[in-house]
Write an enzyme that holds these catalytic residues in place. Structure first.
Site, PDB file in Angstrom:
ATOM      1  CD  GLU A   1      71.919  19.198 111.666  1.00  0.00           C
ATOM      2  OE1 GLU A   1      71.831  19.854 110.610  1.00  0.00           O
ATOM      3  OE2 GLU A   1      70.993  18.472 112.089  1.00  0.00           O
TER       4      GLU A   1
ATOM      5  CG  HIS B   1      71.244  23.922 113.008  1.00  0.00           C
ATOM      6  ND1 HIS B   1      71.681  22.638 113.187  1.00  0.00           N
ATOM      7  CD2 HIS B   1      69.897  23.840 112.841  1.00  0.00           C
ATOM      8  CE1 HIS B   1      70.642  21.815 113.125  1.00  0.00           C
ATOM      9  NE2 HIS B   1      69.555  22.518 112.915  1.00  0.00           N
TER      10      HIS B   1
ATOM     11  CD  GLU C   1      66.590  23.696 116.013  1.00  0.00           C
ATOM     12  OE1 GLU C   1      65.588  23.437 115.333  1.00  0.00           O
ATOM     13  OE2 GLU C   1      67.750  23.615 115.577  1.00  0.00           O
TER      14      GLU C   1
ATOM     15  CB  SER D   1      61.684  15.253 116.389  1.00  0.00           C
ATOM     16  OG  SER D   1      62.930  14.648 116.108  1.00  0.00           O
TER      17      SER D   1
ATOM     18  CE  LYS E   1      68.026  19.246 109.828  1.00  0.00           C
ATOM     19  NZ  LYS E   1      68.452  18.608 111.049  1.00  0.00           N
TER      20      LYS E   1
ATOM     21  N   GLY F   1      66.222  15.453 114.579  1.00  0.00           N
ATOM     22  CA  GLY F   1      66.312  14.313 113.671  1.00  0.00           C
ATOM     23  C   GLY F   1      66.151  12.964 114.343  1.00  0.00           C
TER      24      GLY F   1
ATOM     25  CG  ASN G   1      67.645  23.747 108.697  1.00  0.00           C
ATOM     26  OD1 ASN G   1      68.223  23.882 107.614  1.00  0.00           O
ATOM     27  ND2 ASN G   1      68.253  23.304 109.783  1.00  0.00           N
TER      28      ASN G   1
HETATM   29  C1  PEP Z   1      66.595  21.328 112.619  1.00  0.00           C
HETATM   30  O1  PEP Z   1      67.438  20.894 111.874  1.00  0.00           O
HETATM   31  O2  PEP Z   1      66.623  22.523 112.964  1.00  0.00           O
HETATM   32  C2  PEP Z   1      65.539  20.424 113.081  1.00  0.00           C
HETATM   33  C3  PEP Z   1      64.726  20.834 114.003  1.00  0.00           C
HETATM   34  O3  PEP Z   1      65.503  19.191 112.489  1.00  0.00           O
HETATM   35  P1  PEP Z   1      64.341  18.074 112.658  1.00  0.00           P
HETATM   36  O4  PEP Z   1      63.012  18.797 112.578  1.00  0.00           O
HETATM   37  O5  PEP Z   1      64.546  17.165 111.490  1.00  0.00           O
HETATM   38  O6  PEP Z   1      64.539  17.440 113.980  1.00  0.00           O
END
Ligand code: PEP
Length: 252
Positions: A99, A97, A167, A212, A14, A173, A12
């Protein structure tokens, strides 16, 4: 646990990336997909879908988008319809997601309507679920996950049209991750919630871990037997790290 499905590692991006950078990452993903048994998917921002599709076309790597509208077409300025995503070569779309849930106030029923639109267009939905830090601290993780599975999935989910991404919002992040034992327990919990929601077919629906995931923790996280791959944010913008994560997944 019965025979596990083929792992999926989806990147992803983003709201990151450039045309030149996208081409390099797409070439690396195409090469990676040709040498690993893990399924590889890239989910770049909308303007980069077509150039990435051109590079991935004819390779084993898949393309995904980061959102779609619940309607198939119409007066929705700035939104993108699932049939168009399918037409330009997408196989997947990430929906719900955290976000988008936080920044665009997307509710579970809205996510469910978007998933239905994705399915109508022939896309596989990567549906994100996860608890916030305060829900975790209040001991509400399982209740939150159960509700999201119940409310974000339309009837008709199956292993071909649905992928769940667990998640934890606090892990995205942040550089923090749950312990592998916690990931194991929560994936097993999600699997049971899915079985309750859609029946025994749920056993073959892939449940990814996201939050992460990096090259240096991939072995520990992808080594959890209940984990069927990863949804990767930041590290998917680094071809080497993304490849290391894919290679840390179990063999099928
Ligand atoms: C995500 O945005 O789905 C995600 C897992 O981000 P990150 O790996 O940067 O934590």
């Amino acid at each position: 646990m019965s025979k596990r499905p083929r792992p999926l590692v989806a990147g992803n991006w983003k709201m990151n990336g450039s045309l030149a950078g996208a081409r390099d990452l797409a070439k690396a993903a195409a090469e990676l997909a040709g040498r690993t048994r893990t399924e590889i998917a890239l989910c770049p921002p909308f303007p980069l879908l077509a150039p990435v599709a051109a590079i991935l076309s004819g390779t084993a790597a898949q393309l995904g988008a980061q959102d779609c509208h619940a309607q198939d077409k119409g007066a929705y300025t700035g939104d993108v319809a699932a049939p168009l995503l399918r037409e330009i070569g997408c196989r997947y779309v990430i929906l719900g997601h955290s976000e988008r849930r936080a920044q665009h106030r997307e509710s579970d029923p809205e996510v469910r309507a978007k998933v239905a639109a994705a399915w109508r267009a022939g896309l596989g939905a990567i549906i994100c679920v996860g608890e916030t830090e305060s829900e975790r601290e209040l001991g509400r993780t399982r209740a939150r996950l159960a509700l999201q599975v119940q409310e974000s999935l339309p009837d008709g989910a199956n292993p071909a049209n649905t992928v769940i991404a667990y998640e934890p919002v606090w892990a995205i992040g942040s550089g923090r991750t749950p312990r592998p034992e916690e990931v194991s327990e929560l994936h097993a919990f999600l699997r049971a919630a899915l079985v309750a929601r859609i029946g025994p077919e749920a056993d073959s629906v892939r449940i990814l871990y996201g939050g992460s995931v990096k090259a240096d923790n991939a072995r520990a996280l992808m080594g959890v037997p209940e984990v069927d791959g990863a949804l990767v944010g930041g590290a998917s913008l680094d071809a080497k790290a993304f490849s290391a994560i894919a290679e840390a997944c179990r063999e099928t």
